[in-house]
Design an enzyme around this catalytic site. Sequence first.
Site, PDB file in Angstrom:
ATOM      1  N   ASP A   1       0.873  -1.180   0.000  1.00  0.00           N
ATOM      2  CA  ASP A   1       0.000   0.000   0.000  1.00  0.00           C
ATOM      3  C   ASP A   1       0.902   1.219   0.000  1.00  0.00           C
ATOM      4  O   ASP A   1       2.112   1.116   0.249  1.00  0.00           O
ATOM      5  CB  ASP A   1      -0.887  -0.022   1.266  1.00  0.00           C
ATOM      6  CG  ASP A   1      -1.777   1.214   1.384  1.00  0.00           C
ATOM      7  OD1 ASP A   1      -2.280   1.696   0.345  1.00  0.00           O
ATOM      8  OD2 ASP A   1      -1.957   1.719   2.508  1.00  0.00           O
ATOM      9  N   SER A   2       0.297   2.387  -0.209  1.00  0.00           N
ATOM     10  CA  SER A   2       1.051   3.638  -0.112  1.00  0.00           C
ATOM     11  C   SER A   2       1.563   3.842   1.316  1.00  0.00           C
ATOM     12  O   SER A   2       2.451   4.652   1.529  1.00  0.00           O
ATOM     13  CB  SER A   2       0.152   4.812  -0.477  1.00  0.00           C
ATOM     14  OG  SER A   2      -0.903   4.903   0.462  1.00  0.00           O
TER      15      SER A   2
ATOM     16  N   CYS B   1      -4.216  -1.175  -2.075  1.00  0.00           N
ATOM     17  CA  CYS B   1      -4.343   0.281  -2.219  1.00  0.00           C
ATOM     18  C   CYS B   1      -5.245   0.550  -3.416  1.00  0.00           C
ATOM     19  O   CYS B   1      -4.875   0.241  -4.553  1.00  0.00           O
ATOM     20  CB  CYS B   1      -2.961   0.891  -2.455  1.00  0.00           C
ATOM     21  SG  CYS B   1      -3.000   2.664  -2.765  1.00  0.00           S
ATOM     22  N   ASN B   2      -6.435   1.100  -3.143  1.00  0.00           N
ATOM     23  CA  ASN B   2      -7.376   1.371  -4.237  1.00  0.00           C
ATOM     24  C   ASN B   2      -6.791   2.337  -5.257  1.00  0.00           C
ATOM     25  O   ASN B   2      -6.996   2.199  -6.464  1.00  0.00           O
ATOM     26  CB  ASN B   2      -8.664   1.983  -3.681  1.00  0.00           C
ATOM     27  CG  ASN B   2      -9.416   1.012  -2.786  1.00  0.00           C
ATOM     28  OD1 ASN B   2     -10.284   0.291  -3.244  1.00  0.00           O
ATOM     29  ND2 ASN B   2      -9.076   0.986  -1.503  1.00  0.00           N
ATOM     30  N   THR B   3      -6.037   3.316  -4.765  1.00  0.00           N
ATOM     31  CA  THR B   3      -5.481   4.337  -5.655  1.00  0.00           C
ATOM     32  C   THR B   3      -4.485   3.706  -6.620  1.00  0.00           C
ATOM     33  O   THR B   3      -4.504   3.977  -7.823  1.00  0.00           O
ATOM     34  CB  THR B   3      -4.799   5.441  -4.817  1.00  0.00           C
ATOM     35  OG1 THR B   3      -5.699   5.847  -3.782  1.00  0.00           O
ATOM     36  CG2 THR B   3      -4.436   6.627  -5.674  1.00  0.00           C
TER      37      THR B   3
ATOM     38  N   GLU C   1      -1.940   7.492   9.022  1.00  0.00           N
ATOM     39  CA  GLU C   1      -0.467   7.349   9.017  1.00  0.00           C
ATOM     40  C   GLU C   1       0.134   7.774  10.359  1.00  0.00           C
ATOM     41  O   GLU C   1       1.223   7.361  10.723  1.00  0.00           O
ATOM     42  CB  GLU C   1       0.148   8.174   7.877  1.00  0.00           C
ATOM     43  CG  GLU C   1      -0.066   7.584   6.491  1.00  0.00           C
ATOM     44  CD  GLU C   1       0.656   6.260   6.253  1.00  0.00           C
ATOM     45  OE1 GLU C   1       1.862   6.185   6.535  1.00  0.00           O
ATOM     46  OE2 GLU C   1      -0.002   5.294   5.813  1.00  0.00           O
TER      47      GLU C   1
ATOM     48  N   CYS D   1     -10.820   3.331   0.288  1.00  0.00           N
ATOM     49  CA  CYS D   1      -9.382   3.518   0.523  1.00  0.00           C
ATOM     50  C   CYS D   1      -9.051   2.641   1.718  1.00  0.00           C
ATOM     51  O   CYS D   1      -9.793   2.621   2.706  1.00  0.00           O
ATOM     52  CB  CYS D   1      -9.093   4.986   0.845  1.00  0.00           C
ATOM     53  SG  CYS D   1      -7.442   5.277   1.539  1.00  0.00           S
TER      54      CYS D   1
ATOM     55  N   HIS E   1      -6.979   2.811   3.999  1.00  0.00           N
ATOM     56  CA  HIS E   1      -6.717   3.462   5.287  1.00  0.00           C
ATOM     57  C   HIS E   1      -8.024   3.639   6.094  1.00  0.00           C
ATOM     58  O   HIS E   1      -7.997   3.685   7.322  1.00  0.00           O
ATOM     59  CB  HIS E   1      -6.092   4.849   5.082  1.00  0.00           C
ATOM     60  CG  HIS E   1      -4.631   4.826   4.744  1.00  0.00           C
ATOM     61  ND1 HIS E   1      -4.155   4.401   3.532  1.00  0.00           N
ATOM     62  CD2 HIS E   1      -3.542   5.193   5.473  1.00  0.00           C
ATOM     63  CE1 HIS E   1      -2.823   4.510   3.516  1.00  0.00           C
ATOM     64  NE2 HIS E   1      -2.432   4.981   4.688  1.00  0.00           N
TER      65      HIS E   1
HETATM   66  N1  DGL Z   1      -4.657   3.159   1.073  1.00  0.00           N
HETATM   67  C1  DGL Z   1      -4.656   3.927  -0.168  1.00  0.00           C
HETATM   68  C2  DGL Z   1      -5.916   3.590  -0.962  1.00  0.00           C
HETATM   69  O1  DGL Z   1      -6.506   2.545  -0.744  1.00  0.00           O
HETATM   70  C3  DGL Z   1      -4.424   5.349   0.192  1.00  0.00           C
HETATM   71  C4  DGL Z   1      -3.922   6.134  -0.917  1.00  0.00           C
HETATM   72  C5  DGL Z   1      -3.104   7.332  -0.531  1.00  0.00           C
HETATM   73  O2  DGL Z   1      -1.963   7.154  -0.118  1.00  0.00           O
HETATM   74  O3  DGL Z   1      -3.588   8.432  -0.769  1.00  0.00           O
HETATM   75  O4  DGL Z   1      -6.334   4.320  -1.828  1.00  0.00           O
END
Ligand code: DGL
Length: 272
Positions: free
Chosen positions: A22-23, A85-87, A163, A195, A197
């Site tokens: 993930d990010s 991570c969806n993004t 975070e 997302c 998070h």
């Molecule tokens: N957990 C990421 C997601 O699912 C967060 C993306 C981000 O870092 O903005 O989109």
Amino acid sequence: MSAHPTTTLVEPAFAQAIGVFDSGVGGLSVLRAIREALPSEDLVYVADSGHAPYGDQSEAHITQRTLEVGQWLARQGVKAITIACNTATVVAARSLREHTHLPVVAIEPAIKPAVALTRTGVIGVLATRQTVQSDSVAKLCAQYGQGKRIVLQACPGWVELVEQANLHSPLTESLVREFVAPLVAQGADTLVLGCTHYPFLHAAIQRVAGEGVQLLDPAEAVAREVVRRLGEHRRTQGAGSTWVFTTGDVAQAQRVVSHLWQDRATVQALPS
Ligand code: DGL
């Protein structure tokens, strides 16, 4: 002196593990579901916290990070990669699949199940800016959203809260209220946590939305898909170890991971 050059065979460090990334720390919500579904598999998690949040960055940057982290996992010998991570999914899953022979399981917002569940016909999708603006989400809405009203809501600031493991402060409460209350006011009875998070803000979101509103997190569906893609022949009886790597500050990541993961996991710096 030997007449023959010597060759050293280096075993990949995490052969047969499942790679997840993930990010940042949000994907731990997906890692948790994978761990529950596969207790004896070894898991390697990368939090790209040094480059989070992805949601406000360019597609080129998100694609470059996704490929870099995905290829690092592949070099470690993992047998499958989960994009938690969806993004990263909506921007770069296709690129990653083009660059690896490994099975890639990628999370995406649970719009289809939300359509099946809503009674008011109004669905809120909470996600990052990149995700709500993506073609993939537009396609999901067009494909499944006939006759429903789907309100896409970017939630700037939420990733940063998680975070920092800042899940229950007045700031958290007010940032959650800012984006959730308008959706409920528009009649949404189903909110998609788009997302990874955001499941860590579940309690705050539910408090603002009210008990009658359902929150959808596709983490368990992703874990089921990981199990399916591994199939019988790729399942291993590992030690059930979990390794966590970060591209961010290790001490900070250790503090937050211990809080969110609530199990033993030592965080290491991602070697470049
Ligand atoms: N957990 C990421 C997601 O699912 C967060 C993306 C981000 O870092 O903005 O989109």
